[in-house]
Design an enzyme around this catalytic site. Structure first.
Site, mmCIF file in Angstrom:
data_model
loop_
_atom_site.group_PDB
_atom_site.id
_atom_site.type_symbol
_atom_site.label_atom_id
_atom_site.label_comp_id
_atom_site.label_asym_id
_atom_site.label_seq_id
_atom_site.Cartn_x
_atom_site.Cartn_y
_atom_site.Cartn_z
ATOM 1 N N HIS A 134 -0.209 -4.435 5.892
ATOM 2 C CA HIS A 134 0.322 -4.669 4.633
ATOM 3 C C HIS A 134 0.068 -6.103 4.115
ATOM 4 O O HIS A 134 -0.381 -6.282 5.153
ATOM 5 C CB HIS A 134 2.601 -4.960 4.906
ATOM 6 C CG HIS A 134 3.206 -4.660 3.924
ATOM 7 N ND1 HIS A 134 3.446 -6.060 3.093
ATOM 8 C CD2 HIS A 134 3.804 -4.422 3.268
ATOM 9 C CE1 HIS A 134 4.107 -6.024 1.929
ATOM 10 N NE2 HIS A 134 4.406 -4.706 2.221
ATOM 11 N N ASP A 211 3.492 -7.877 13.186
ATOM 12 C CA ASP A 211 4.472 -7.791 12.003
ATOM 13 C C ASP A 211 5.434 -6.699 12.602
ATOM 14 O O ASP A 211 5.577 -5.602 12.944
ATOM 15 C CB ASP A 211 3.492 -7.897 11.114
ATOM 16 C CG ASP A 211 4.483 -6.952 9.860
ATOM 17 O OD1 ASP A 211 5.384 -6.789 9.529
ATOM 18 O OD2 ASP A 211 3.629 -6.154 8.345
ATOM 19 N N LYS A 237 15.391 -5.426 5.869
ATOM 20 C CA LYS A 237 14.831 -3.821 6.851
ATOM 21 C C LYS A 237 16.004 -3.350 7.437
ATOM 22 O O LYS A 237 15.858 -2.062 7.733
ATOM 23 C CB LYS A 237 13.048 -3.836 6.481
ATOM 24 C CG LYS A 237 12.476 -4.259 5.281
ATOM 25 C CD LYS A 237 11.670 -3.973 5.595
ATOM 26 C CE LYS A 237 10.069 -4.699 5.058
ATOM 27 N NZ LYS A 237 9.582 -4.251 3.565
#
Ligand code: PLP
Length: 417
Positions: A134, A211, A237
């Site tokens: 990302h 991550d 999330k």
């Protein structure tokens, strides 16, 4: 129904109808159709337990945390700090103060890039990321490279969207100082073999930054077992609020790092000549934190633990298997990322149809998917595309919603072809 298992962990029997009732947003209509929410990788929905925890906090407890001697401040501090312990237990960190509250994964990685960069990175050092990262796990390291003269190295992914052993062995070496890799790819759904990558990186003395933004909503994470140095994730999330996230780091490593932001709470003593810093975790938590967000995250963790990752995993595997079968049958649909180890995320393109046109027509049918590059532009370049349609599932999605998606795509294809 709550079931107490033999090992004394309580879990809820997985009843999708009961679970969906916990998420009020899911019962609404969008464009005249029952909402099908398949944008969970961008942000997941919140159960009533989280919404109520935030509302109750503001109704009964709000005050600034830490150092207050009065009742409300102490009550708010206890509730906020309870979440730190819940996060510790969730990821099996050794110590509470290895858990740092941040605004989210992005801030956690920026904190590391900034604080690690100040002392530990020099010209010519190599920082290794992968092609599936990302932008949040690319740009902070690029900024650090620009500042220090370090070199960014990239582990390529294969056509299935996987990182092979050979590919990371080719990139990590004695010049590597940091290896920053996602646990689960937000675009491809690939679950990386991070334990092996961490072990290999450690052979060269490199620090490992994971991550985990896309892992915590779906699977158990054990930072001691993984032996990662740092692990980052976001509350929103994993069914918690926006604006709250976590940086986990090993105590000795966090202790050795300089602070990121300066301000209240992170100090031990301030004079105009010199400031000394607070101990962990406060050294990295300058200013008034997102107290309500922290408490909401605690409620989200309780909710996840009540269902149990085992149940979540089993159910999502079924959804993913069925989704893969049904989507595969659509003519001219090409999956972007078809890894063997994969979470319930489907990125795809359909020949001759622009992803955003497809997304718009799905939206007209009440189906929320994401279209575009998903903050992974280099990965799009690798696959020679500008974007994909991404349908990402959570444990509250249903087999019926897979059918709605597939019918919706077929309808859109008929309209657009
Ligand atoms: N990393 C991954 C893999 C992500 O999917 C995301 C968000 O989509 C991020 C990092 C950034 O997370 P946040 O915006 O919550 O900081």
């Amino acid at each position: 129904m709550l079931v107490i298992k033999e090992d004394r962990t309580a879990t809820m029997e997985f009843d999708i109808e009961i679970i969906r009732k916990d998420f009020p947003i899911l019962s609404q209509k969008v464009n005249g159709q029952p909402l099908v929410y398949l944008d969970n990788a961008a942000s997941s929905q919140k159960p009533l337990a989280v919404i109520d925890a935030i509302s109750d906090y503001y109704k009964t407890t709000h005050s600034n945390v830490h150092r207050g001697v009065h009742y409300l401040s102490q009550r708010a501090t206890t509730a906020y700090e309870d979440t730190r312990e819940k996060v510790r237990a969730l990821i099996n960190a050794k110590l509470d103060h290895e858990i740092i509250f941040t605004r989210g994964t992005t801030e956690s990685i920026n904190l590391l890039a900034s604080s690690l960069g100040k002392h530990q990175i020099q010209k010519g050092d190599e920082i290794v990321i992968s092609e599936m990262e990302h932008h949040s796990n690319i740009v902070p390291w690029q900024l650090l490279c620009e500042e220090t003269g370090a070199i960014l190295k990239v582990i390529p992914v294969n056509d299935q969207g996987e990182i092979t052993e050979e590919s990371y062995h080719n990139v990590i070496n004695e010049k590597t100082k940091i290896v920053a890799i996602c646990h689960v790819s937000n675009t491809l759904g690939t679950i990386n073999s991070i334990a092996s990558i961490i072990e290999y990186a450690h052979q060269f003395g490199a620090l490992t930054v994971i991550d985990g933004a896309q892992a915590l909503p779906h699977m158990t994470v054990d930072v001691q077992q993984l032996n990662c140095d740092f692990y980052c994730f976001s509350g929103h999330k994993m069914f918690g609020p926006t604006g709250i996230g976590i940086l986990y780091g090993k105590e000795a490593l966090l202790d050795a790092l300089p602070p990121y932001h300066g301000g209240g709470n992170m100090i031990e003593n301030v004079t105009f000549e010199k400031t000394t810093y607070n101990k962990l975790p406060h050294k990295f938590e300058a200013g008034t934190p997102n107290i309500a967000g922290g408490i909401g995250l605690g409620a989200a963790i309780d909710y996840i633990m009540k269902i149990g990752y085992e149940e979540i995993g089993k159910y999502e595997d079924e959804l993913a298997k069925y989704g893969h079968e049904q989507l595969s049958a659509i003519k001219n649909l090409r999956f972007i990322g078809d890894a063997t180890e994969k979470s319930a995320v489907f990125s795809f393109v359909i020949e001759g149809i622009h992803p955003s046109d497809l997304g718009t027509i799905l939206d007209q049918q009440g189906i929320a998917v994401r279209t575009g590059h998903h903050c992974t532009q280099p990965l799009m370049d690798k696959f020679g595309i500008s974007g994909t349609v991404r349908a990402s599932f959570a444990f509250y999605n249903t087999i019926d919603e897979v059918d709605r998606l597939v019918n919706g795509i077929n309808k859109a294809v008929a309209m657009l072809s």
